[in-house]
Motif scaffolding. Sequence first.
Motif, PDB file in Angstrom:
ATOM      1  N   THR A 211       4.571  -9.117  -0.171  1.00 23.68           N
ATOM      2  CA  THR A 211       4.919  -8.144   0.875  1.00 23.68           C
ATOM      3  C   THR A 211       6.334  -8.343   1.398  1.00 23.68           C
ATOM      4  O   THR A 211       6.847  -7.486   2.121  1.00 23.68           O
ATOM      5  N   THR A 212       6.970  -9.466   1.059  1.00 25.69           N
ATOM      6  CA  THR A 212       8.344  -9.722   1.509  1.00 25.69           C
ATOM      7  C   THR A 212       9.340  -9.676   0.357  1.00 25.69           C
ATOM      8  O   THR A 212      10.527  -9.927   0.563  1.00 25.69           O
ATOM      9  N   GLU A 213       8.879  -9.381  -0.834  1.00 28.59           N
ATOM     10  CA  GLU A 213       9.777  -9.282  -1.985  1.00 28.59           C
ATOM     11  C   GLU A 213      10.623  -8.016  -1.883  1.00 28.59           C
ATOM     12  O   GLU A 213      10.267  -7.068  -1.176  1.00 28.59           O
TER      13      GLU A 213
ATOM     14  N   TRP B 158     -10.395 -17.888   7.803  1.00 25.76           N
ATOM     15  CA  TRP B 158      -8.935 -17.856   7.632  1.00 25.76           C
ATOM     16  C   TRP B 158      -8.552 -16.916   6.491  1.00 25.76           C
ATOM     17  O   TRP B 158      -7.620 -16.099   6.625  1.00 25.76           O
ATOM     18  N   ALA B 159      -9.249 -17.015   5.369  1.00 23.76           N
ATOM     19  CA  ALA B 159      -8.947 -16.175   4.207  1.00 23.76           C
ATOM     20  C   ALA B 159      -9.174 -14.698   4.522  1.00 23.76           C
ATOM     21  O   ALA B 159      -8.359 -13.841   4.148  1.00 23.76           O
ATOM     22  N   LEU B 160     -10.258 -14.389   5.213  1.00 24.52           N
ATOM     23  CA  LEU B 160     -10.519 -12.994   5.583  1.00 24.52           C
ATOM     24  C   LEU B 160      -9.452 -12.482   6.537  1.00 24.52           C
ATOM     25  O   LEU B 160      -9.057 -11.306   6.463  1.00 24.52           O
TER      26      LEU B 160
ATOM     27  N   ASP C   6      -4.601  -9.028   7.362  1.00 21.83           N
ATOM     28  CA  ASP C   6      -3.162  -8.894   7.598  1.00 21.83           C
ATOM     29  C   ASP C   6      -2.488  -8.154   6.449  1.00 21.83           C
ATOM     30  O   ASP C   6      -1.625  -7.296   6.672  1.00 21.83           O
ATOM     31  N   TYR C   7      -2.892  -8.477   5.240  1.00 17.26           N
ATOM     32  CA  TYR C   7      -2.335  -7.805   4.065  1.00 17.26           C
ATOM     33  C   TYR C   7      -2.684  -6.314   4.079  1.00 17.26           C
ATOM     34  O   TYR C   7      -1.824  -5.457   3.842  1.00 17.26           O
TER      35      TYR C   7
ATOM     36  N   ALA D   4      -4.368   6.642   6.580  1.00 18.52           N
ATOM     37  CA  ALA D   4      -3.637   5.529   5.976  1.00 18.52           C
ATOM     38  C   ALA D   4      -4.519   4.310   5.739  1.00 18.52           C
ATOM     39  O   ALA D   4      -4.512   3.726   4.639  1.00 18.52           O
ATOM     40  N   ARG D   5      -5.288   3.902   6.741  1.00 23.62           N
ATOM     41  CA  ARG D   5      -6.098   2.693   6.599  1.00 23.62           C
ATOM     42  C   ARG D   5      -7.216   2.890   5.580  1.00 23.62           C
ATOM     43  O   ARG D   5      -7.508   1.999   4.769  1.00 23.62           O
TER      44      ARG D   5
END
Length: 209
Positions: free
Chosen positions: A87-89, A134-136, A141-142, A165-166
Amino acid sequence: MTAMSPTGPAERRRLPSGDVRPTYNLETLLDVAVRVFTERGYDGTSFQHLSHASGLSKSSIYHHIESKEQLLRLGLERALEPLMASTTEDGATTGSAMQRLSYLVRRNVEILSERLPYVTLLLNVHGNTETERWALGQRRDYDKIVAGVVQEAIDEGDVRADVDARTTARLVFGMINSVREWYRPERGVTPDELAELVTSMLLDGIRAR
């Protein structure tokens, strides 16, 4: 904790009895753990199962890994780290929203195909442990980042205005995630070919006419 070497093939050592027992490094032990977690479920996997699958004694595993959940965290990181990094590339941060969305979809497919066992593990977690929660949270966030890009593409007129959108982000990645059920790299479809096919099919369906 004594750390194992993160790289290199598993070695084998001969026991006094003449039997040969594999000596695993961290990567190979993690590969075994991820496979067993996926087959049995994390909650249904004991150190006895890991010992049987790896050929290592439970004490040998404990010598290198503090807990079963530590193995789970390492396995999930193998999927989440490249996913979040994508997402930051440059391709995800420059150009039109549609171009950025196309890049994110392509990278998602590439990561899934290149790290299939780890992504499969990620998609199977239920939030029963701190690590799973944490993984969820990382996955949410992604999803928010991608939904934001979809909304920008709607605002720019490149994605149909009648889509949410969502919901669209969830549907897009729901389809991508289903690839894990049938994709096998050894069958000849490269990650690049798969990414091109999935990207064109998905984005053509939401593109404004």
